[in-house]
Design a protein around this motif. Structure first.
Motif, PDB file in Angstrom:
ATOM      1  N   GLY A   8       0.811  -1.210   0.000  1.00  0.00           N
ATOM      2  CA  GLY A   8       0.000   0.000   0.000  1.00  0.00           C
ATOM      3  C   GLY A   8       0.842   1.255   0.000  1.00  0.00           C
ATOM      4  O   GLY A   8       1.691   1.473  -0.862  1.00  0.00           O
ATOM      5  N   ASN A   9       0.642   2.092   1.026  1.00  0.00           N
ATOM      6  CA  ASN A   9       1.322   3.372   1.150  1.00  0.00           C
ATOM      7  C   ASN A   9       2.764   3.147   1.604  1.00  0.00           C
ATOM      8  O   ASN A   9       2.996   2.689   2.730  1.00  0.00           O
ATOM      9  CB  ASN A   9       0.578   4.241   2.167  1.00  0.00           C
ATOM     10  N   PRO A  10       3.767   3.462   0.776  1.00  0.00           N
ATOM     11  CA  PRO A  10       5.160   3.222   1.175  1.00  0.00           C
ATOM     12  C   PRO A  10       5.600   4.081   2.355  1.00  0.00           C
ATOM     13  O   PRO A  10       6.403   3.641   3.178  1.00  0.00           O
ATOM     14  CB  PRO A  10       5.958   3.553  -0.086  1.00  0.00           C
ATOM     15  N   THR A  11       5.083   5.311   2.455  1.00  0.00           N
ATOM     16  CA  THR A  11       5.427   6.165   3.592  1.00  0.00           C
ATOM     17  C   THR A  11       4.946   5.533   4.885  1.00  0.00           C
ATOM     18  O   THR A  11       5.683   5.465   5.882  1.00  0.00           O
ATOM     19  CB  THR A  11       4.801   7.567   3.430  1.00  0.00           C
ATOM     20  N   GLU A  12       3.724   5.052   4.895  1.00  0.00           N
ATOM     21  CA  GLU A  12       3.186   4.395   6.086  1.00  0.00           C
ATOM     22  C   GLU A  12       3.993   3.148   6.429  1.00  0.00           C
ATOM     23  O   GLU A  12       4.274   2.875   7.610  1.00  0.00           O
ATOM     24  CB  GLU A  12       1.722   4.020   5.858  1.00  0.00           C
ATOM     25  N   ALA A  13       4.398   2.399   5.410  1.00  0.00           N
ATOM     26  CA  ALA A  13       5.141   1.153   5.648  1.00  0.00           C
ATOM     27  C   ALA A  13       6.484   1.416   6.307  1.00  0.00           C
ATOM     28  O   ALA A  13       6.865   0.735   7.271  1.00  0.00           O
ATOM     29  CB  ALA A  13       5.329   0.407   4.329  1.00  0.00           C
ATOM     30  N   ILE A  14       7.241   2.393   5.824  1.00  0.00           N
ATOM     31  CA  ILE A  14       8.565   2.629   6.396  1.00  0.00           C
ATOM     32  C   ILE A  14       8.473   3.311   7.756  1.00  0.00           C
ATOM     33  O   ILE A  14       9.278   3.056   8.661  1.00  0.00           O
ATOM     34  CB  ILE A  14       9.463   3.438   5.423  1.00  0.00           C
ATOM     35  N   VAL A  15       7.465   4.151   7.954  1.00  0.00           N
ATOM     36  CA  VAL A  15       7.265   4.770   9.268  1.00  0.00           C
ATOM     37  C   VAL A  15       6.938   3.708  10.308  1.00  0.00           C
ATOM     38  O   VAL A  15       7.482   3.704  11.414  1.00  0.00           O
ATOM     39  CB  VAL A  15       6.153   5.836   9.203  1.00  0.00           C
ATOM     40  N   ASP A  16       6.034   2.791   9.978  1.00  0.00           N
ATOM     41  CA  ASP A  16       5.656   1.734  10.922  1.00  0.00           C
ATOM     42  C   ASP A  16       6.846   0.855  11.287  1.00  0.00           C
ATOM     43  O   ASP A  16       6.928   0.337  12.408  1.00  0.00           O
ATOM     44  CB  ASP A  16       4.542   0.866  10.323  1.00  0.00           C
ATOM     45  N   ASP A  17       7.778   0.680  10.357  1.00  0.00           N
ATOM     46  CA  ASP A  17       8.930  -0.177  10.613  1.00  0.00           C
ATOM     47  C   ASP A  17      10.006   0.536  11.419  1.00  0.00           C
ATOM     48  O   ASP A  17      10.501   0.015  12.415  1.00  0.00           O
ATOM     49  CB  ASP A  17       9.513  -0.668   9.283  1.00  0.00           C
ATOM     50  N   VAL A  18      10.369   1.735  11.006  1.00  0.00           N
ATOM     51  CA  VAL A  18      11.457   2.461  11.664  1.00  0.00           C
ATOM     52  C   VAL A  18      10.996   3.048  12.996  1.00  0.00           C
ATOM     53  O   VAL A  18      11.724   2.999  14.002  1.00  0.00           O
ATOM     54  CB  VAL A  18      11.997   3.575  10.744  1.00  0.00           C
ATOM     55  N   TYR A  19       9.801   3.610  13.023  1.00  0.00           N
ATOM     56  CA  TYR A  19       9.256   4.205  14.246  1.00  0.00           C
ATOM     57  C   TYR A  19       8.223   3.278  14.874  1.00  0.00           C
ATOM     58  O   TYR A  19       7.095   3.675  15.153  1.00  0.00           O
ATOM     59  CB  TYR A  19       8.663   5.580  13.939  1.00  0.00           C
ATOM     60  N   VAL A 195      18.028   3.058  11.032  1.00  0.00           N
ATOM     61  CA  VAL A 195      17.900   3.947   9.884  1.00  0.00           C
ATOM     62  C   VAL A 195      17.052   3.262   8.814  1.00  0.00           C
ATOM     63  O   VAL A 195      17.307   2.116   8.445  1.00  0.00           O
ATOM     64  CB  VAL A 195      19.285   4.306   9.295  1.00  0.00           C
ATOM     65  N   GLY A 196      16.047   3.975   8.343  1.00  0.00           N
ATOM     66  CA  GLY A 196      15.261   3.513   7.208  1.00  0.00           C
ATOM     67  C   GLY A 196      15.637   4.312   5.980  1.00  0.00           C
ATOM     68  O   GLY A 196      15.615   5.545   5.999  1.00  0.00           O
ATOM     69  N   ILE A 197      16.017   3.632   4.922  1.00  0.00           N
ATOM     70  CA  ILE A 197      16.354   4.303   3.659  1.00  0.00           C
ATOM     71  C   ILE A 197      15.166   4.146   2.715  1.00  0.00           C
ATOM     72  O   ILE A 197      14.807   3.030   2.335  1.00  0.00           O
ATOM     73  CB  ILE A 197      17.618   3.704   3.029  1.00  0.00           C
TER      74      ILE A 197
END
Length: 252
Positions: A8-19, A195-197
């Motif tokens: 789905g939303n890549p921003t949501e995916a990386i935020v949920d993982d890193v934060y 760190v999330g890239i």
């Protein structure tokens, strides 16, 4: 496994993982100072920071810059007609706060200018906001030898030159930007636990991918989200290398 899968939303995916566990830790400097999302462009940085700001409880406060032109008297009238204030407000520059700056208490910001190095107020210093006044921002330094020290950030005037425009812009604004996400270039000097890239496109300059990967202390804390177009797999990206840099290296 470094890659973050997403549908789905890549921003949501990386935020949920890193934060992860953000709701329980959003106000903890130790939690925030040891993680960040880095990405190549300012546009994606703004997208990440705006998304994160919505997750923080409490009311936001918007600060609007005062923009004008630094110009000679000979060109004053012509420039004022060609470049009204409403247009100046729309301009965005690397390393410069936008016209509209929206913040909340208990959010981390990064200084964009050297204000007082002796007090730790240097370009790149991260600060946890504790008070949003009309004329000042108060907060505590995050990390470094002055960790937790209370500091005050005033509005300042920034003179901005850009070859694209035939004028110098004067912008009076707080020299800060939210720093849940930051550009890869701005992340230089940071050493973090997690760190999330985020790569919505391949990095666009030599060694930039190396800079991003080297921000993390160990492989355990590295996460990567590649958001290629649908016809390209999400498990690889290009690493930009200037082969000319190796032209004079002698090999056996």
């Amino acid at each position: 496994m470094f890659l973050i899968p997403h549908e789905g939303n890549p921003t949501e995916a990386i935020v949920d993982d890193v934060y992860d566990s953000f709701v329980a830790n959003y106000g903890q400097p130790a939690y925030l100072s040891n993680r960040a999302i880095v990405t190549p462009t300012n546009a994606k940085v703004s997208e990440i920071n705006e998304y994160m700001l919505q997750l923080v409880p409490g009311d936001s406060k918007a600060y609007y810059s005062s923009d004008s032109l630094l110009q000679s008297t000979e060109t004053a009238d012509a420039f004022d007609q060609c470049y009204p204030v409403e247009f100046l407000n729309t301009l965005k520059f690397n390393g410069v706060p936008d016209h509209e700056l929206v913040l909340k208490n208990n959010t981390p910001v990064m200084l964009l200018r050297n204000l007082n190095p002796a007090l730790g107020l240097c370009n790149g210093t991260r600060i946890m906001i504790t008070m949003l006044g009309n004329d000042i921002i108060k907060g505590n330094i995050m990390g470094g030898t002055l960790d937790t020290d209370e500091v005050i950030v005033p509005r300042i005037v920034l003179n901005i030159e850009n070859p694209k425009w035939p004028f110098i812009l004067k912008r009076r604004q707080f020299p800060v930007r939210l720093c849940y996400g930051m550009t890869i270039n701005k992340s230089q000097g940071q050493t973090l636990d997690k760190v999330g890239i985020y790569l919505p496109e391949p990095v666009f300059s030599h060694a930039q991918l190396y800079v991003a990967v080297s921000r993390v202390k160990s492989a355990r804390g590295l996460r990567i989200l590649i958001d290629n177009p649908e016809d390209i797999p999400h498990d690889h990206t290009r690493n930009i290398v200037f082969r000319e840099a190796f032209a004079d290296i002698m090999t056996d």
